[in-house]
Enzyme design. Structure first.
Site, PDB file in Angstrom:
ATOM      1  N   GLU A   1      -7.949  -3.306  -3.170  1.00 36.64           N
ATOM      2  CA  GLU A   1      -8.224  -2.644  -1.892  1.00 36.64           C
ATOM      3  C   GLU A   1      -7.927  -1.140  -1.950  1.00 36.64           C
ATOM      4  OE1 GLU A   1      -5.946  -4.957   0.934  1.00 36.64           O
ATOM      5  OE2 GLU A   1      -7.567  -6.406   1.132  1.00 36.64           O
TER       6      GLU A   1
ATOM      7  N   TRP B   1     -15.728  -8.403   2.941  1.00 35.99           N
ATOM      8  CA  TRP B   1     -14.980  -8.062   4.154  1.00 35.99           C
ATOM      9  C   TRP B   1     -15.682  -8.590   5.403  1.00 35.99           C
ATOM     10  CZ3 TRP B   1     -13.228  -2.233   3.222  1.00 35.99           C
ATOM     11  CH2 TRP B   1     -12.124  -2.250   2.343  1.00 35.99           C
TER      12      TRP B   1
ATOM     13  N   ARG C   1     -15.067 -14.192  -3.960  1.00 37.31           N
ATOM     14  CA  ARG C   1     -13.757 -13.531  -3.963  1.00 37.31           C
ATOM     15  C   ARG C   1     -12.637 -14.517  -4.308  1.00 37.31           C
ATOM     16  NH1 ARG C   1     -11.091 -10.602   1.362  1.00 37.31           N
ATOM     17  NH2 ARG C   1      -8.922 -11.001   0.795  1.00 37.31           N
TER      18      ARG C   1
ATOM     19  N   HIS D   1     -11.623 -16.765   7.600  1.00 41.70           N
ATOM     20  CA  HIS D   1     -11.900 -15.332   7.636  1.00 41.70           C
ATOM     21  C   HIS D   1     -13.039 -14.962   8.577  1.00 41.70           C
ATOM     22  CE1 HIS D   1     -10.893 -11.424   6.341  1.00 41.70           C
ATOM     23  NE2 HIS D   1     -10.341 -11.782   5.193  1.00 41.70           N
TER      24      HIS D   1
ATOM     25  N   ASN E   1       0.901  -1.150   0.000  1.00 38.66           N
ATOM     26  CA  ASN E   1       0.000   0.000   0.000  1.00 38.66           C
ATOM     27  C   ASN E   1       0.941   1.200   0.000  1.00 38.66           C
ATOM     28  OD1 ASN E   1      -2.393  -1.472   0.052  1.00 38.66           O
ATOM     29  ND2 ASN E   1      -2.318  -1.673   2.278  1.00 38.66           N
TER      30      ASN E   1
ATOM     31  N   GLU F   1      -0.791 -12.076  10.840  1.00 40.41           N
ATOM     32  CA  GLU F   1      -2.041 -11.308  10.826  1.00 40.41           C
ATOM     33  C   GLU F   1      -3.232 -12.169  11.243  1.00 40.41           C
ATOM     34  OE1 GLU F   1      -2.838  -9.576   6.999  1.00 40.41           O
ATOM     35  OE2 GLU F   1      -4.818  -8.857   7.584  1.00 40.41           O
TER      36      GLU F   1
ATOM     37  N   ASP G   1      -6.827 -15.096   1.784  1.00 41.14           N
ATOM     38  CA  ASP G   1      -5.906 -14.161   2.416  1.00 41.14           C
ATOM     39  C   ASP G   1      -5.170 -14.722   3.625  1.00 41.14           C
ATOM     40  OD1 ASP G   1      -4.563 -11.858   2.823  1.00 41.14           O
ATOM     41  OD2 ASP G   1      -6.233 -10.717   3.632  1.00 41.14           O
TER      42      ASP G   1
ATOM     43  N   GLU H   1       3.811 -15.841  -2.492  1.00 38.45           N
ATOM     44  CA  GLU H   1       3.810 -14.858  -1.410  1.00 38.45           C
ATOM     45  C   GLU H   1       3.257 -15.514  -0.153  1.00 38.45           C
ATOM     46  OE1 GLU H   1       2.209 -10.909  -2.233  1.00 38.45           O
ATOM     47  OE2 GLU H   1       1.533 -10.715  -0.158  1.00 38.45           O
TER      48      GLU H   1
HETATM   49  O1  GCW Z   1      -4.422  -9.358   4.187  1.00 38.97           O
HETATM   50  C1  GCW Z   1      -4.716  -8.153   3.664  1.00 38.97           C
HETATM   51  C2  GCW Z   1      -4.304  -7.242   4.757  1.00 38.97           C
HETATM   52  C3  GCW Z   1      -3.909  -5.873   4.276  1.00 38.97           C
HETATM   53  C4  GCW Z   1      -2.884  -6.046   3.166  1.00 38.97           C
HETATM   54  C5  GCW Z   1      -3.498  -6.859   2.034  1.00 38.97           C
HETATM   55  C6  GCW Z   1      -2.510  -7.136   0.916  1.00 38.97           C
HETATM   56  C7  GCW Z   1      -1.031  -4.658   2.617  1.00 38.97           C
HETATM   57  O2  GCW Z   1      -5.335  -7.167   5.704  1.00 38.97           O
HETATM   58  O3  GCW Z   1      -3.382  -5.172   5.372  1.00 38.97           O
HETATM   59  O4  GCW Z   1      -2.411  -4.817   2.695  1.00 38.97           O
HETATM   60  O5  GCW Z   1      -3.904  -8.090   2.524  1.00 38.97           O
HETATM   61  O6  GCW Z   1      -1.922  -8.190   0.924  1.00 38.97           O
HETATM   62  O7  GCW Z   1      -2.345  -6.300   0.038  1.00 38.97           O
END
Ligand code: GCW
Length: 701
Positions: free
Chosen positions: A287, A539, A332, A517, A206, A389, A361, A383
């Protein structure tokens, strides 16, 4: 006492006396020729390493003609032809060999490579042999990394906050750079090089365009200079709208001639300052980040724009595939695949797509991302998220290499059986030139870098797997424990077992049986399965578990979102068929009635309760194991881990109680008798708010 700052490079004196004497007598002189910055780093590391491990002064002798070979020997004089007995033939640039070589009846340890950096990697490996108390008698090692780009991704902001960071602030002190070089930068480079990490993206995906201004580039250059001797390239995140924000242009349209020129000029400026700059990492149209789609263009246009600019300098574009749209109502989990598949084979040669391990995610458990089995003509890099997180931040112990290993071993069946994700990302399945693995860093300004002392193992393990994605999590745990704590088997064996089980424990008490999630919103700290009021449907946790009075789970079969059709037929069939779908993925792919019978004969509802309970019990076991380890660990770290495990237990119980109480409002069934009764009411759990939980950015409030 150890505060953990030295990581796995603490070089404690060898505790076994017989071995210590043996090492001391055979490792007295180091012969080294070169004087490049990397050679100097090697010398320093050996001074520190041998000095610490052997607790003696080691003599360094310059020996002409050695090139990228170093010899550690018992003898003060070596015959001149010694160098010819070892050749670095067959090695790639970063590879090395370590051998016990005999000459004239004398035995020496030889480390040899083609390039300086290979010798550095070989040196770290040699030191690791001593740290793990290995015999020097018959060493015969040849190592070459299987993956080219092995990078950390720092989600670090210029104000030093770290998105999803739980170990303090960013280690990059932008204010004091470029003139003040924090010792941490050097130790960071050493730690990374010791496991073979060869790149770092120092800024958040970001992104902030300011990093590309001369004021900041000076600072990045200073970091690059620290990292260069350690074989580490610097990469930056490129904000797609930078031409507008810092370039004064009116558009960032990738097909606009002015924009094309702007990126060419900017890239040239960077390379003038940092000749070995690695390239750009880009999060676009995801995002809220700007991207080519703002101009009606595609990801392909965006990636190729930057690839063209980087091409003259051999730089690469790591273009992220983590995209999903607020305007797209489809599952998604399907969106990245749908968007990128039509572009397969059309990217420039220096573009690599960076794909998260799973399609949602970084959940505690996710099936592998379908893109890994579907893009034969595009290099794909992995990745992983090293920061936790979704696995309890830096207060829970969950050994992530176990998770990484699970994904890497998954079979995509793209060319029939055996087409594992590891083979896709190391490029071997389709003979790709570019390959890579990225890990979202868990490093911060905490004294021990990672907050939780065991978080260091995740950084370490990520590096080892990026070097060789076929390593086993168990071997990595073994190695890390020996380097970091102790070589005593009475310590290593139980703690290794605890580490290996720890990730499953987290899955059990957070997201059992394929749930995903269901974290509380924004900060993702703790359970929030009831959240359903956010502006974007995907979300909301309720979007993912879909609990109703009938049952629970996300139907991704043909009767549901059909996301399963994105896998190879063998994989689709395996996950579709309830007989063959592993139960750990059950609710990821199926919506099932509460009284569905699990393999153990219990109902789905009861099975959920039992899994939550199992997770809690596993943490209790971890606490027991750790308690018994008191004699083997310094008081400081022992106490730290004990306190953290107690937090983990409290939170495991919180997860169990909150989730089971909430899901009970749908199932309307009693808790299984083996499950401990909840400590509080559902209203209590729902009322908990954590506005200052770490790792969030204002964007998420
Ligand atoms: O998992 C989500 C996170 C965001 C993150 C995004 C991403 C950097 O909650 O914080 O942003 O993925 O991977 O781009």
């Amino acid at each position: 006492m150890s505060n953990g700052y030295e990581l796995w490079l603490n070089y404690q004196k060898v505790t076994d006396d017989a071995l210590l004497n043996q090492y001391r007598s055979s490792l007295q002189t180091v012969y080294l020729e070169g004087e490049s910055d990397t050679h100097l780093a090697i010398k320093k590391e050996l001074q520190m390493g041998l000095g610490g491990l052997l607790d003696t002064e080691v003599v360094f002798q310059k020996y002409n003609g050695l090139g990228n070979t170093l010899i550690v020997s018992k003898y003060k004089d070596l015959p001149q032809d010694f160098k010819t007995i070892v050749t670095a033939e067959g090695l790639t640039e970063e590879g090395y060999i370590i051998k016990t070589a005999q000459l004239n009846g004398k035995s020496h340890v030889v480390v040899s490579s083609k390039e300086d950096v290979g010798l550095l990697y070989g040196t770290f490996h040699f030191l690791r042999l001593l740290q793990t108390h290995s015999s020097l008698a018959n060493i015969d090692i040849m190592e070459m990394p299987k993956v080219n780009i092995r990078v950390l991704n720092h989600w670090d902001n210029l104000d030093r906050s770290v998105e999803r960071g739980y170990a303090g602030f960013s280690i990059w002190n932008w204010h004091t750079l470029p003139n003040y070089i924090d010792q941490r930068y050097i130790d960071y480079a050493r730690a990374n090089a010791s496991v073979g990490i060869n790149g770092t993206v120092v800024t958040n995906v970001n992104a902030n365009a300011l990093i590309l201004t001369p004021h900041y580039l000076e600072k990045v250059k200073a970091l690059a200079e620290v990292f260069r001797p350690y074989g580490i390239k610097v990469y930056l995140t490129a904000r797609f709208s930078a031409p507008i924000e810092i370039g004064g242009l009116e558009t960032a349209d990738p097909l606009d001639a002015g924009v094309i020129q702007w990126w060419k000029d900017k890239t040239k400026e960077i390379y003038t300052m940092i000749p070995d700059f690695g390239g750009f990492l880009v999060k676009a149209n995801s995002e809220g980040q700007p991207g080519p789609q703002n101009y009606g263009r595609s990801h392909l246009d965006g990636a190729n724009l930057l690839a063209d600019a980087l091409e003259p300098y051999d730089g690469v574009v790591m273009w992220r595939a983590f995209v999903y749209s607020e305007h797209d109502p489809t599952d998604r989990a399907k969106q990245a695949y749908s968007e990128f598949l039509p572009e397969d084979g059309k990217f420039k040669d220096n573009v690599i797509l960076q794909v998260k391990n799973g399609a949602i995610d970084f959940q505690p458990r996710e099936p592998f991302h379908p893109m890994f089995g579907a893009m034969p003509n595009t290099p794909l890099m992995m990745e992983f998220q090293i920061t936790k997180e979704y696995l309890g931040f830096a207060t829970h112990l969950a050994f992530l290499p176990k998770l990484f290993e699970e994904t890497l071993k998954s079979d995509t069946y793209r060319k029939g059986k055996g087409a594992t994700v590891a083979k896709v990302i190391d490029g071997s399945l389709d003979n790709k030139k570019l390959s890579g693995m990225a890990g979202v860093s868990n490093v911060g300004t905490d004294i021990n870098w990672t907050g939780h002392p065991f978080g260091q193992a995740d950084w370490y393990g990520f590096g080892r797997l990026a070097w060789d994605p076929y390593l086993s999590a168990e071997d990595i745990a073994d190695e890390w424990l020996r380097l970091t704590f102790s070589n005593d088997d009475k310590f290593v064996e139980p703690v290794k077992k605890m580490m290996i089980e720890s990730r499953e424990a987290v899955v059990n008490y957070m997201n059992p049986l394929g749930l995903h999630h269901i974290f509380d919103t924004g900060h993702h700290y703790g359970p929030g399965p009831w959240v359903g009021n956010l502006s974007r449907p995907e979300w909301n946790p309720v979007y993912y578990h879909k609990a109703d009075t009938e049952g629970i789970g996300f139907d991704r079969t043909k009767t549901g979102s059909n996301a399963l059709s994105q896998y190879a037929p063998e994989v689709e069939e395996m996950f579709t068929n309830l007989e063959t779908c592993p139960e750990e993925y059950l609710l990821w792919f199926h919506h099932l009635p509460w009284d569905y019978t699990l393999k153990n004969g219990r109902t789905l509802w009861e099975g959920m309760g039992l899994k939550y309970q199992e997770g809690v019990d596993q943490v209790r076991d971890m606490i027991k194991i750790w308690k018994a380890m008191e004699p083997y660990v310094d008081e400081f770290r022992h106490h730290q881990v004990s306190m953290l495990l107690n937090i983990q237990l409290k939170e495991a119980i919180w997860w169990k109680d909150a989730c089971m109480l909430y899901f009970q409002t749908f199932s309307k069934m009693d808790f299984p008798k083996e499950m401990e009764a909840p400590e509080h009411t559902l209203e209590y759990y729902k009322s908990l708010k954590f506005p200052y939980a770490p790792g969030i950015r204002p964007r998420w409030d």
